[in-house]
Design an enzyme around this catalytic site. Structure first.
Site, PDB file in Angstrom:
ATOM      1  N   LYS A 179     -99.210  23.763 -35.142  1.00 38.77           N
ATOM      2  CA  LYS A 179     -99.544  22.531 -35.774  1.00 38.77           C
ATOM      3  C   LYS A 179     -99.269  22.396 -34.103  1.00 38.77           C
ATOM      4  CE  LYS A 179     -97.025  18.408 -35.974  1.00 38.77           C
ATOM      5  NZ  LYS A 179     -96.369  17.985 -34.982  1.00 38.77           N
ATOM      6  N   CYS A 217     -83.080  33.765   7.012  1.00 37.43           N
ATOM      7  CA  CYS A 217     -82.631  33.869   6.337  1.00 37.43           C
ATOM      8  C   CYS A 217     -83.182  34.896   5.332  1.00 37.43           C
ATOM      9  CB  CYS A 217     -82.433  32.664   5.047  1.00 37.43           C
ATOM     10  SG  CYS A 217     -81.380  32.497   3.747  1.00 37.43           S
ATOM     11  N   ARG A 269    -104.677   8.666 -29.379  1.00 39.09           N
ATOM     12  CA  ARG A 269    -104.842   7.194 -30.166  1.00 39.09           C
ATOM     13  C   ARG A 269    -103.243   6.181 -30.455  1.00 39.09           C
ATOM     14  NH1 ARG A 269    -100.508  10.628 -35.764  1.00 39.09           N
ATOM     15  NH2 ARG A 269     -98.535   8.758 -34.533  1.00 39.09           N
ATOM     16  N   GLU A 303    -106.109  18.063 -30.812  1.00 38.19           N
ATOM     17  CA  GLU A 303    -105.011  17.944 -30.009  1.00 38.19           C
ATOM     18  C   GLU A 303    -105.103  18.333 -28.687  1.00 38.19           C
ATOM     19  OE1 GLU A 303    -102.409  17.380 -31.597  1.00 38.19           O
ATOM     20  OE2 GLU A 303    -100.368  17.630 -30.669  1.00 38.19           O
ATOM     21  N   GLU A 362    -102.585  24.900 -40.857  1.00 34.91           N
ATOM     22  CA  GLU A 362    -103.032  24.717 -38.947  1.00 34.91           C
ATOM     23  C   GLU A 362    -101.483  24.743 -38.215  1.00 34.91           C
ATOM     24  OE1 GLU A 362    -105.594  21.574 -38.657  1.00 34.91           O
ATOM     25  OE2 GLU A 362    -107.124  21.917 -40.695  1.00 34.91           O
ATOM     26  N   CYS A 402     -75.741  28.116   3.226  1.00 29.38           N
ATOM     27  CA  CYS A 402     -76.484  28.616   2.392  1.00 29.38           C
ATOM     28  C   CYS A 402     -75.490  30.621   1.449  1.00 29.38           C
ATOM     29  CB  CYS A 402     -77.379  29.603   3.013  1.00 29.38           C
ATOM     30  SG  CYS A 402     -78.492  31.166   2.405  1.00 29.38           S
ATOM     31  N   LEU A 447     -97.858  12.204 -39.937  1.00 30.13           N
ATOM     32  CA  LEU A 447     -97.821  13.064 -41.339  1.00 30.13           C
ATOM     33  C   LEU A 447     -96.524  13.485 -41.393  1.00 30.13           C
ATOM     34  CD1 LEU A 447     -99.739  16.474 -40.057  1.00 30.13           C
ATOM     35  CD2 LEU A 447    -100.303  14.810 -41.776  1.00 30.13           C
ATOM     36  N   CYS A 466     -76.902  33.375   3.490  1.00 31.06           N
ATOM     37  CA  CYS A 466     -76.863  34.074   5.431  1.00 31.06           C
ATOM     38  C   CYS A 466     -75.711  32.674   5.691  1.00 31.06           C
ATOM     39  CB  CYS A 466     -77.859  33.245   5.562  1.00 31.06           C
ATOM     40  SG  CYS A 466     -78.848  32.038   5.608  1.00 31.06           S
TER      41      CYS A 466
HETATM   42  S1  IVH Z   1    -103.519  16.088 -39.224  1.00 25.91           S
HETATM   43  C1  IVH Z   1    -104.348  12.814 -41.448  1.00 25.91           C
HETATM   44  N1  IVH Z   1    -103.331  18.727 -38.367  1.00 25.91           N
HETATM   45  O1  IVH Z   1     -99.347  16.119 -35.433  1.00 25.91           O
HETATM   46  C2  IVH Z   1    -103.863  14.442 -40.942  1.00 25.91           C
HETATM   47  N2  IVH Z   1    -102.685  16.869 -37.031  1.00 25.91           N
HETATM   48  O2  IVH Z   1     -98.405  13.518 -36.819  1.00 25.91           O
HETATM   49  C3  IVH Z   1    -103.772  13.519 -39.458  1.00 25.91           C
HETATM   50  N3  IVH Z   1    -100.668  17.995 -34.617  1.00 25.91           N
HETATM   51  O3  IVH Z   1    -100.190  14.321 -32.617  1.00 25.91           O
HETATM   52  C4  IVH Z   1    -103.026  14.697 -38.400  1.00 25.91           C
HETATM   53  N4  IVH Z   1    -102.037  19.312 -35.578  1.00 25.91           N
HETATM   54  O4  IVH Z   1    -102.178  15.144 -33.258  1.00 25.91           O
HETATM   55  C5  IVH Z   1    -103.013  17.208 -37.484  1.00 25.91           C
HETATM   56  N5  IVH Z   1    -103.887  21.011 -36.794  1.00 25.91           N
HETATM   57  C6  IVH Z   1    -103.388  19.892 -36.729  1.00 25.91           C
HETATM   58  C7  IVH Z   1    -102.254  19.287 -35.878  1.00 25.91           C
HETATM   59  C8  IVH Z   1    -102.363  17.786 -36.034  1.00 25.91           C
HETATM   60  C9  IVH Z   1    -100.964  19.194 -34.393  1.00 25.91           C
HETATM   61  C10 IVH Z   1    -100.014  16.423 -34.532  1.00 25.91           C
HETATM   62  C11 IVH Z   1    -101.082  15.063 -34.358  1.00 25.91           C
HETATM   63  C12 IVH Z   1    -100.119  14.113 -34.192  1.00 25.91           C
HETATM   64  C13 IVH Z   1     -99.189  14.752 -35.455  1.00 25.91           C
HETATM   65  C14 IVH Z   1     -99.516  14.751 -36.808  1.00 25.91           C
END
Ligand code: IVH
Length: 680
Positions: free
Chosen positions: A126, A444, A147, A187, A124, A421, A93, A424
């Site tokens: 992260k 001690c 991955r 994850e 969401e 120590c 991302l 002690c």
């Molecule tokens: S979506 C195409 N959703 O962030 C979308 N990634 O660079 C790709 N990650 O290591 C990932 N929480 O594992 C997505 N709710 C979430 C995430 C998430 C953590 C991590 C993912 C990857 C990194 C993306």
């Protein structure tokens, strides 16, 4: 011959049916417990079902299926990881830092789509763990991989099976059936508690520490021996699939609900946001609650909700256009290292603690940070007066990451480890193979106090009301000098103390009495054997079962326990060989401490699920001794022949039982074979 054969077949058929039932029930209850956090049955009931499953599977190994909960615990170690190449790569991302970047993101989407249509999103948390993919075929978990570079990852199926939040079989979603193939992405992560415990154990045994939960999760999943992974409390949140086209889902929001219906944990702090402003609001909300979450998050992932719009937007080389990671500002700051203090732990370990010019990190004022041990100080090349980078990553205990070398003035001075120590005065020692410097003086006072505090703490016997402050007071007053003293406390000793009354005294005494019945693992983790934390204590309980067996064990016996290495075995042999320790255990017993066998531990013992019957006289054992040995190893003893008996042990002049056993196909052992079985 027919009746006998039919009997076996009927049994097998019954076993097959019962096993299917047990698998379904156990998987369902594990789902209620781990994914929904809403258990329907008590732990002992779960243990009972699990034990029944293990017993049946032992009897009919050919009926073990890949989705059986017994398959979660690791098998034989691998020699290398296989590579997995996927058709639809796992992308990464782009990052956004702050509100403006998020607004720019939406602006780019609009320009690309060339439209002003309203855009809805899913936001969401992260998680900072390790991205993995889980492939289900016909509803069964068949392949799990990291991955890696996105296209090629490492196959870690056995390791991922050990995660209770990874379903071994998909639950059929409400409408429709389980898809023929489903590749779920998400994850894998380690909770903060899990991370802290793991590092505490590693610090104790002088192993290198994990810098953060992410590294710890990655290190735990990249184990060739899945039994090690099984000991790490990893979990999994699902956030996507490789390709949603064939699923009954039009949006990311639908997809998350679909995945939850299939049995996956999805993050409860995910929101569907009708517009960008509500995305930004949720980002700020997550930033305020992030430090209250039981796991580490480093930002929020924003995804365009509608899959049709996602498709129009498409992907760039490494990342999709339809998603972005909004990152939180780092919880790090720089400040000055003013001085270093040396604390004495319960095992005598000397821990350097940095005293800092107070600084605010992530809304918390920090003036002390751990430096872990001497090696860490050397490795980081820290000096008094340094400007240092401090972080609160993954740990409520802040740590010094590194000195800012560019800001050195030349007036910084080296940090000297003490030679005696600080509590002690006893000369300190540092075993060649350890990173830890210790005070070897068992008397001690600092160590004694810390071990008493540990004994009563949550990680130990969990005695309510006997926290750090109270224990300090009791030691100060001379009421408690050693562990047995805790069980000698009387309400009339406590009531007159400062801050106490009749009621609090009575409560404390009752809380202590309530812990007199305990499990072996709890006691072992509480009494402060070096290198023995909760995990090792559990292994010991599973292997030995009773204190008597532990007291008889030699260093070689300890080494036989899977998961126990030479250092821990030596420490155990030292402890159990020490007359003072043995005396303390005997005194605890005299004071009424009893160890209740926990069923969850027993099920892993070597003879779990077996039912022994004896016939004829044994030469080397009395009958009661033989029975006790079987029970110590988790087996049961029958008083009469039945089809449930698994082993018949024959001494001199066996009776008619032997013919019956032959008819039933029961394993028949002579005394020598029995002895060999006991000795593993
Ligand atoms: S979506 C195409 N959703 O962030 C979308 N990634 O660079 C790709 N990650 O290591 C990932 N929480 O594992 C997505 N709710 C979430 C995430 C998430 C953590 C991590 C993912 C990857 C990194 C993306």
């Amino acid at each position: 011959m027919l009746p006998l054969f039919a009997f076996a077949a009927a049994n097998r058929e019954q076993a097959e049916k019962r096993l299917a039932e047990l698998r379904e029930q156990l998987n369902y209850h594990a789902y209620r417990y781990y994914v929904l956090d809403d258990p329907l049955i008590a732990d002992v009931e779960y243990d009972r079902l699990f034990q029944e499953l293990l017993r049946l599977e032992e009897q009919y190994p050919e009926l073990v299926t890949p989705d059986s909960p017994s398959q979660r615990v690791g098998g034989a170690p691998l020699t290398a990881f296989a590579q997995v190449t996927r058709e639809i790569p796992m992308l990464s991302l782009e990052n956004a830092f702050g509100d403006q970047d998020l607004r720019d993101f939406e602006e780019r989407l609009r320009r690309f789509l060339n439209s002003n249509e309203p855009l809805a999103y899913v936001a969401e948390p992260k998680l900072d763990g390790l991205a993995v993919e889980l492939v289900y075929e016909g509803g069964i978990f068949t392949l799990g991989a990291t991955r890696g570079d996105g296209v090629t990852g490492e196959e870690i199926t056995a390791n991922l099976k050990t995660l209770a939040t990874v379903p071994l079989r998909l639950r059929p979603p409400a409408k429709g059936k389980v898809p023929a193939r489903l590749a779920v992405r998400g994850e894998a992560y380690l909770s903060l508690t899990g991370f802290r415990e793991l590092n505490a154990q590693r610090a104790q045994s002088g192993e290198a520490l994990f810098a953060n939960p992410r590294n710890a999760a990655a290190g735990s999943l990249r184990q060739l021996d899945s039994r090690i992974t099984a000991q790490r409390p990893l979990a999994f949140f699902a956030y996507g699939v490789d390709d949603p086209t064939h699923l009954p889902c039009a949006t990311q929001h639908d997809l998350l609900q679909y995945l939850a219906a299939c049995g996956f944990a999805t993050n409860p702090h995910t929101r569907r946001c009708p517009d960008l402003e509500s995305v930004i609001a949720h980002f700020h909300h997550l930033a305020t609650i992030r430090h209250d979450l039981p796991y580490e998050i480093d930002g929020m992932v924003v995804k365009v909700d509608d899959f049709a719009v996602q498709k129009r937007l498409g992907t760039k080389a490494r990342s999709p256009r339809w998603a972005i990671a909004a990152k939180f500002p780092a919880s790090q700051a720089t400040t000055r290292l003013v001085n270093v203090e040396f604390g004495v732990g319960r095992t005598g370990a000397i821990t350097p603690v940095a005293l800092l010019e107070p600084v605010e990190i992530g809304g918390v004022r920090v003036s002390r940070a751990t430096l872990h041990n001497e090696d860490e100080v050397r490795r980081k090349d820290l000096r008094l007066g340094d400007t240092v980078l401090v972080q609160r990553a993954g740990d409520v205990i802040p740590e010094v990451v590194k000195p800012v070398i560019e800001q050195r003035t030349g007036s910084e001075t080296p940090i000297r480890m003490p030679t005696n120590c600080p509590e002690c005065g006893h000369p300190l020692v540092r075993p060649a193979e350890e990173a830890v410097t210790r005070c070897p003086n068992p008397a001690c006072p600092a160590q004694r106090l810390r071990s008493l505090i540990h004994f009563a703490s949550k990680a130990g016997m969990d005695i309510e009301g006997l926290g750090k402050k109270v224990m300090e007071q009791l030691v100060q007053e001379g009421l408690v000098r050693d562990i047995p003293d805790i069980f000698r406390l009387r309400a009339e000793d406590l009531a007159p103390l400062d801050g106490w009354g009749e009621k609090s005294a009575a409560n404390a005494v009752a809380a202590i009495a309530a812990r007199k019945k305990t499990s072996l693992a709890k006691l072992l983790a509480a009494i402060g054997i070096r290198h023995v934390g909760e995990v090792t204590a559990q292994l010991l309980e599973e292997h030995f079962g009773t204190m008597e067996a532990l007291l008889r064990a030699t260093e070689a016996d300890f080494l036989e326990v899977a998961g126990i290495g030479p250092q821990v075995a030596a420490s155990l042999a030292d402890f159990f060989g020490d007359p003072a320790a043995r005396q303390m255990l005997a005194t605890l017993q005299e004071l009424g401490l009893t160890i209740a066998a926990s069923p969850s531990a027993r099920e892993w013992l070597r003879l779990s699920g077996t039912l022994f019957l004896f016939t004829g006289a044994l030469l080397h054992f009395s009958r009661s001794e033989a029975k006790a040995r079987v029970k110590e190893l988790g087996g049961q003893v029958a008083s009469a022949m039945s089809s449930k008996v698994t082993h018949l042990v024959c001494g001199e002049k066996p009776g008619s039982k032997i013919t019956k056993a032959q008819e039933l196909g029961i394993r028949i052992l002579n005394e020598q074979e029995f002895e060999a079985l006991l000795n593993g």
